[in-house]
Design a protein around this motif. Structure first.
Motif: not given
Length: 1191
Positions: A849-862
């Motif tokens: 979940a929140i530790d996956e790279m795609w999760y972290k990058r998506a939140v930054d990209q927001h």
């Protein structure tokens, strides 16, 4: 809602293909048309956005969280609660160790009159028999070390069962087992007697484990060398058993208070041959006994006094792994000459120790001088009187003497030095007895502690890798080089000189460097621990007179268990916690990378300072640390409470991506430990979090008759595997999901009460059940509002629209992950066989979940564009033949009252080939001509779409360095330099191999045999023409087709590896980050001949840009940018090494609380040593003698 998007998407596609039936084309030879490229970027962005919007149902997901509320996150309260929970857990461990200590002291006292039983049978960790194992028989006429018939005691039978809490090691929870080092004879009277009485510790071990089922390994390490461990388990020794509990930090630090040590090594002309070899072994063994709270230096003395490491002049250095390694290498290279100047050597040692004592530097507790020599002509009483006898009976510096050699005349003088200065004297004449003789200094240093009787200091160690000896790193690296050498020879056999062409050589070097750069943060190869221990005193009457130390009791605390106390859910995405020791070293940290090459421990893996992992975004030079950060570090190691915000550089994704972010830091001491807890989260989106409302709590749902299990139906869901949702300390579950279902059933039953705490106050029993109430409430809420996501939908595999999406875009899965650690997915299948394995492929690799790279990058990209998706492909994906998977993700934020917080991330995965086809359809032949090159690049400069598939996943600067440099100059990308202070470099080995001086005698045997075999084989191959011809004939019948010179012996030189040894070093990476300016003027610039032979445009609603390059302009191949690590070259002075450079810039530290270095009754103890008299294995004795001459 979904159907509206389908209609709109179809309409746009129809319009596009009516206008451009063959795609949008360039006219051959035409310059780059800015407007046309702009339309490409817009169309690609539109297509991908509407695809993602429809497939992920992102708006429906956002609507699902409307019942949640947004609340402020209090970092101060979080760190306070976490520190309290960790303290409670650690107090339980201390309580268990204290009971082991008390039981051991009382048991030894009550069994003092019992005689040893030479035939006593015990569970030997290295010689236990399971029920189906064959029964061993004694070897005929086998003799022991004294020439007597060998005592054969058959191994005891035991049943072992794997247990998850012990890292799936097969164990027996009813008894303990005993590990005996190779250099200790288990049937020696003092050893077997202590093994006998210590078997009574099994009851307290069992009681401790019953009271606290979270306990890991419990043990008692005896001063005679054996270790009793609970639960019983077989000892794994690969490739050989190097373990001796008395050399482990948990034993040494508990047995002796912190110490400053100066070793004086005689380098006079008489110290040659075997004497020098034994002396070096003595010095190395002393160094093995030191830890990070100790300080040390080595001086050689002949006619003059010289430091073993030239730049360690007039100082003491911290005994961390890096400095110990440097000192060992210095000792190995010493030269002998002249006569020994004892006066100068002793004076130098006393002066350095006195300076550190008066300036409150170093260990600030015990001090000692270790003299290693083959004799002293005088007692040098005047020197001792001047420096050490000023405050009789207290003598601030102890003196230990090690007399080397069989036939030595000056015994009395060197023995007097030790006896007159509260030390110990030993006489060594062979390699096999070195370890036992050196270890005699430990009980002497422990005398003040033992005489005090009642004070049992609690010791917490630095992080370490369980039972692994750090010296194994050198051996593993050497074995890796041997494997590479073999691979090169076999490749030459297949390819001949063709393997030496520039491209293949570069590729081979790159692949090996890439493997060496592999630094996994999570690994199953090693179990990382801290250990709590305390000394065990011998309270028997005779033992008290000589202040005898029985041993040390302790228990391991796995780092993973501490992490489970941290509630990462409360810190949110890109938030984390870490612990700092009194020395400023990290106990754990998300950027702690102790391993390289997949399975090799770094040379100085456990001495990583917190300021080496928290990298400020201040563009300072390497190791020029910001004073603000140093001030925060001082506050942390002094165990203050505080907070601060800082601008930092966070690298991630194999150190190839970087983010610049403002973070909030909060820290608080963990009482009664040397540890301080630090928590941090991004200020941009970490100051708020989601919380459920009272009406959505679990007990109210139960009252309403809701069945919680309904929200967790089917198989397409997972929870975070390492988060602690609920825990039953007496039950074992095969998966976290199974455990969750068990607890949900319990919660649905009448009378459910939430446990009040994770841990009980010692000595009460630990809680049988525990649930993180806040996390469970959020998880159930997330499961309820997203229950619809994993169900069959209008675009499943049996629907026409689903087939259309699958066929046109190659979509394999749509997924959703929430802030509570819940992951759901919907897979798309082309046949029933795939449908049968639903969930397996995606969930195995994407369950955090929140530790996956795609999760972290998506939140930054927001915060770049809230509706945009982040697209990524695996690094170097084009190097592999299998289908490439593209991952796209988008962050879902919930806003309430002007405050917003990340709630979830949605995304999908699809085939790269479909993305490439979509791009071709949009660009037509515009990117197919030889005079045009079109690239789609992500926000860190990695290629997503390329004219050549093999370039996919590579850094754009390696392909088009000149264009990438222009993009940096035009502020499309920013170059961000990131320093790696945990790097490993490979220094030329020459004729020296560090593992020679580090490894144990048995390793010398393995090395000697391997060296002998390899030397003979290579000697034949290199110097015998007939052998070369025979080698060629045997291994390659086609070798006659190779160029004539391949039959000469030159090929051996060409394929022979340049051997290296491991060294700690610093490296830097130049990483790249796209500017977030949406109206950057560069995006409005057209191509201008060869002055600016490209057009760059952002792709809307994505993290990508489109770059179209005029290929007719000459490419500057001299410019090549890279994200790979580069050595940092420091301005070192003559004779200065990197270790010296670091020590010149040492950081502050705090001395451990406990320091017991004197006792009024110690002067009455007369025992101060004698010659070696231990029983040693005759094989080891002969082998040690031969090794000193052979290697």
């Amino acid at each position: 809602m979904g159907c509206d998007w389908v209609t709109r998407t179809h309409y746009l596609l129809i319009c596009f293909f009516l206008l451009y039936p063959n795609g949008a084309n360039f006219v051959p030879g035409e310059k780059i048309n800015y407007n046309l490229v702009h339309s490409w970027a817009d169309k690609l962005g539109m297509e991908l956005y509407h695809l993602g919007d429809f497939i992920t149902r992102r708006k429906e997901v956002q609507e699902s969280f409307k019942e949640a509320q947004v609340v402020s996150r209090s970092g101060a309260k979080i760190v306070e609660n976490m520190a309290h929970d960790i303290k409670m857990m650690m107090d339980l461990k201390i309580s268990a160790v204290r009971r082991i200590m008390d039981t051991a002291e009382n048991t030894a006292l009550s069994h003092q009159n019992e005689k040893e039983d030479q035939l006593f049978s015990y569970f030997n960790s290295k010689d236990m028999r399971e029920p189906n194992d064959p029964i061993p028989t004694p070897a005929p006429r086998e003799l022991d070390d004294m020439g007597e018939p060998h005592i054969f005691v058959p191994p005891k039978e035991i049943v072992l069962t794997p247990k998850a809490e012990f890292f799936n090691t097969p164990v027996n929870l009813s008894v303990s087992s005993v590990h005996v080092p190779l250099n200790v004879f288990d049937r020696a009277k003092d050893v077997i007697k202590d093994i006998q009485w210590s078997e009574n510790l099994d009851q307290i071990f069992r009681d401790n484990y019953k009271n606290d089922p979270t306990l890991s390994w419990q043990f008692y390490g005896s001063s005679t060398g054996f270790m009793r461990q609970f639960p019983a388990a077989k000892w794994k020794a690969k490739p050989v058993d190097l373990y001796d509990c008395r050399l482990r930090s948990w034993y040494m630090e508990a047995a002796t208070s912190p110490k400053d040590i100066i070793i004086l090594l005689d380098s006079s002309g008489s110290m040659k041959g075997q004497r020098l070899d034994i002396a070096k072994k003595v010095v190395n063994t002393i160094l093995d006994t030191l830890g990070t709270n100790d300080f040390v230096n080595i001086f050689t003395f002949g006619k003059t006094v010289e430091p073993a490491v030239k730049c360690f002049e007039d100082t003491l250095v911290q005994a961390n792994l890096g400095n110990i390694r440097e000192l060992m290498e210095g000792v190995d290279s010493i030269k002998i000459a002249n006569i020994a100047n004892f006066t100068a050597a002793l004076t130098k040692a006393f002066e350095v120790l006195e300076q550190f004592r008066t300036e409150n530097r170093g260990a600030q507790c015990n001090q000692a001088i270790m003299i290693v020599s083959d004799g002293a002509p005088f007692t040098y009483e005047d020197v001792f009187r001047e420096f050490n006898w000023r405050d009789i009976p207290f003598k601030p510096v102890r003196v230990f003497t090690y007399l080397i050699g069989k036939e030595v005349a000056d015994v009395e003088h060197i023995k007097w030095m030790a006896c007159a200065n509260q030390g110990y004297y030993v006489h060594l004449s062979d390699m096999a007895e070195v370890r036992e003789m050196v270890l005699n200094y430990i009980p002497v240093m422990a005398r003040p502690l033992v005489l005090g009787k009642h004070d049992h200091p609690v010791i917490w160690t630095q992080v370490y890798a369980d039972v692994i000896d750090p010296k194994l790193s050198d051996w593993l690296w050497e074995m890796k080089q041997c494997d590479d050498q073999r691979e090169d020879v076999l490749q030459f056999r297949r390819e001949g000189l063709d393997m030496l062409n520039e491209t293949k050589v570069y590729r081979r070097i790159y692949e090996r460097n890439k493997a060496a750069w592999n630094q996994p943060i999570e690994s199953d190869v090693y179990q990382f621990m801290t250990t709590v221990s305390m000394p065990v005193f011998d309270r028997r009457m005779n033992a008290t007179k000589i202040a005898n130390l029985l041993g040390v009791a302790g228990t391991d605390v796995p780092i993973r268990d501490i992490k489970k106390m941290l509630s990462p859910f409360l810190l949110g995405v890109n938030g984390y916690a870490f612990i700092v020791t009194n020395n400023g070293y990290i106990l754990f940290h998300p950027d702690f990378r102790p391993i390289f090459q997949g399975n090799i421990l770094k040379p100085a893996y456990n001495s990583v300072d917190m300021i080496e992992v928290e990298l400020l975004d201040d563009d300072r030079a390497p190791r020029d640390f910001n004073p603000v950060l140093l001030t925060i570090r001082d506050s942390i190691i002094n165990q203050s409470t505080g907070s601060k915000w800082m601008l930092v550089k966070n690298h991630f994704d194999e150190l190839k991506r970087v983010a610049r972010i403002k973070r909030q830091y909060y820290w608080r001491a963990i009482p009664n430990t040397p540890f301080t807890l630090v928590v941090t989260y991004p200020e941009l989106y970490g100051v708020h979090r989601l919380s459920i409302r009272a009406e959505n709590e679990i007990h109210r749902m139960n009252i309403k008759g809701d069945n919680l299990l309904n929200y967790f139906g089917g198989k397409r869901w997972r929870i975070h595997p390492t988060w602690l949702y609920c825990k039953h300390n007496n039950k074992t579950f095969s998966t976290p999901e199974e455990e969750l279902i068990w607890f949900l059933n319990k919660m649905s039953q009448p009378g459910w009460r939430w446990p009040l705490s994770r841990s009980a106050v010692p000595p009460e029993h630990a809680a049988l059940l525990f649930c993180d109430r806040q996390l469970m409430q959020s998880l159930v809420f997330d499961a309820r509002v997203t229950e619809w996501f994993s169900k069959n939908t209008s675009f499943n595999s049996k629907d026409d629209k689903g087939n259309e999406f699958r066929q046109r875009f190659g979509i394999t899965v749509a997924f959703l992950a929430t802030h509570s650690g819940l992951t759901r997915w919907q897979e798309f299948h082309s046949n029933m066989a795939e449908e049968a394995s639903a969930g397996e492929t995606f969930s195995e690799q994407n369950r955090r979940a929140i530790d996956e790279m795609w999760y972290k990058r998506a939140v930054d990209q927001h915060f770049v564009h809230e509706d945009s998706f982040v697209y990524s492909v695996p690094f170097d994906a084009g190097d592999y033949a299998e289908e490439i998977t593209v991952t796209a993700s988008n962050a879902i934020f919930h806003t309430e009252g002007g405050k917003s917080a990340p709630a979830a991330v949605v995304g999908f995965q699809f085939h790269y080939s479909a993305l490439q086809q979509l791009f071709r359809n949009i660009t037509g032949n515009g990117c197919a001509k030889q005079d045009r090159e079109c690239y789609v690049i992500d926000n860190n400069g990695f290629i997503v779409i390329s004219p050549s598939r093999k370039e996919t996943g590579k850094f754009f600067g390696e392909i088009h360095g000149g264009v990438m440099l222009r993009l940096v100059e035009e502020k499309v990308f920013k170059r961000v330099i990131v320093y790696d202070y945990q790097a490993v470099c490979f220094e030329s080995d020459g004729d020296y191999n560090s593992s020679n001086s580090l490894l144990s005698p048995l390793f010398h045997l393995l090395r000697a045999l391997k060296w002998l075999i390899h030397t003979v084989l290579w000697y034949i191959v290199q110097f015998t023409n007939a052998a070369v011809a025979e080698f060629i004939e045997i291994f390659d019948d086609d070798m006659n087709d190779y160029p004539a010179n391949t039959k000469s012996t030159d090929w051996v030189r060409l394929v022979t590896l340049h051997r290296t040894r491991l060294k700690s070093c610093d490296m830097q990476r130049e990483l790249y980050l796209m500017y977030n300016e949406k109206d950057n003027v560069v995006y409005n610039m057209t191509a201008h001949a060869c002055e600016r032979p490209f057009v760059v445009l952002p792709i809307p609603n994505s993290n990508m840009i489109l770059v179209v390059i005029d290929h007719r302009c000459p490419r500057d191949t001299s410019i090549q940018l890279s994200v790979n690590p580069m050595d940092i070259i420091y301005p070192l002075d003559k004779n200065q090494t990197f270790a010296c450079y670091k020590n010149d810039r040492e950081f502050s530290r705090v001395r451990p609380v406990s320091c017991i270095n004197k006792h009024i009754n110690e002067s009455s103890i007369e025992s101060c040593g004698n010659a070696g008299s231990i029983f040693v294995n005759i094989f080891l004795l002969l082998f040690g003698l031969s090794l000193s001459r052979f290697l």
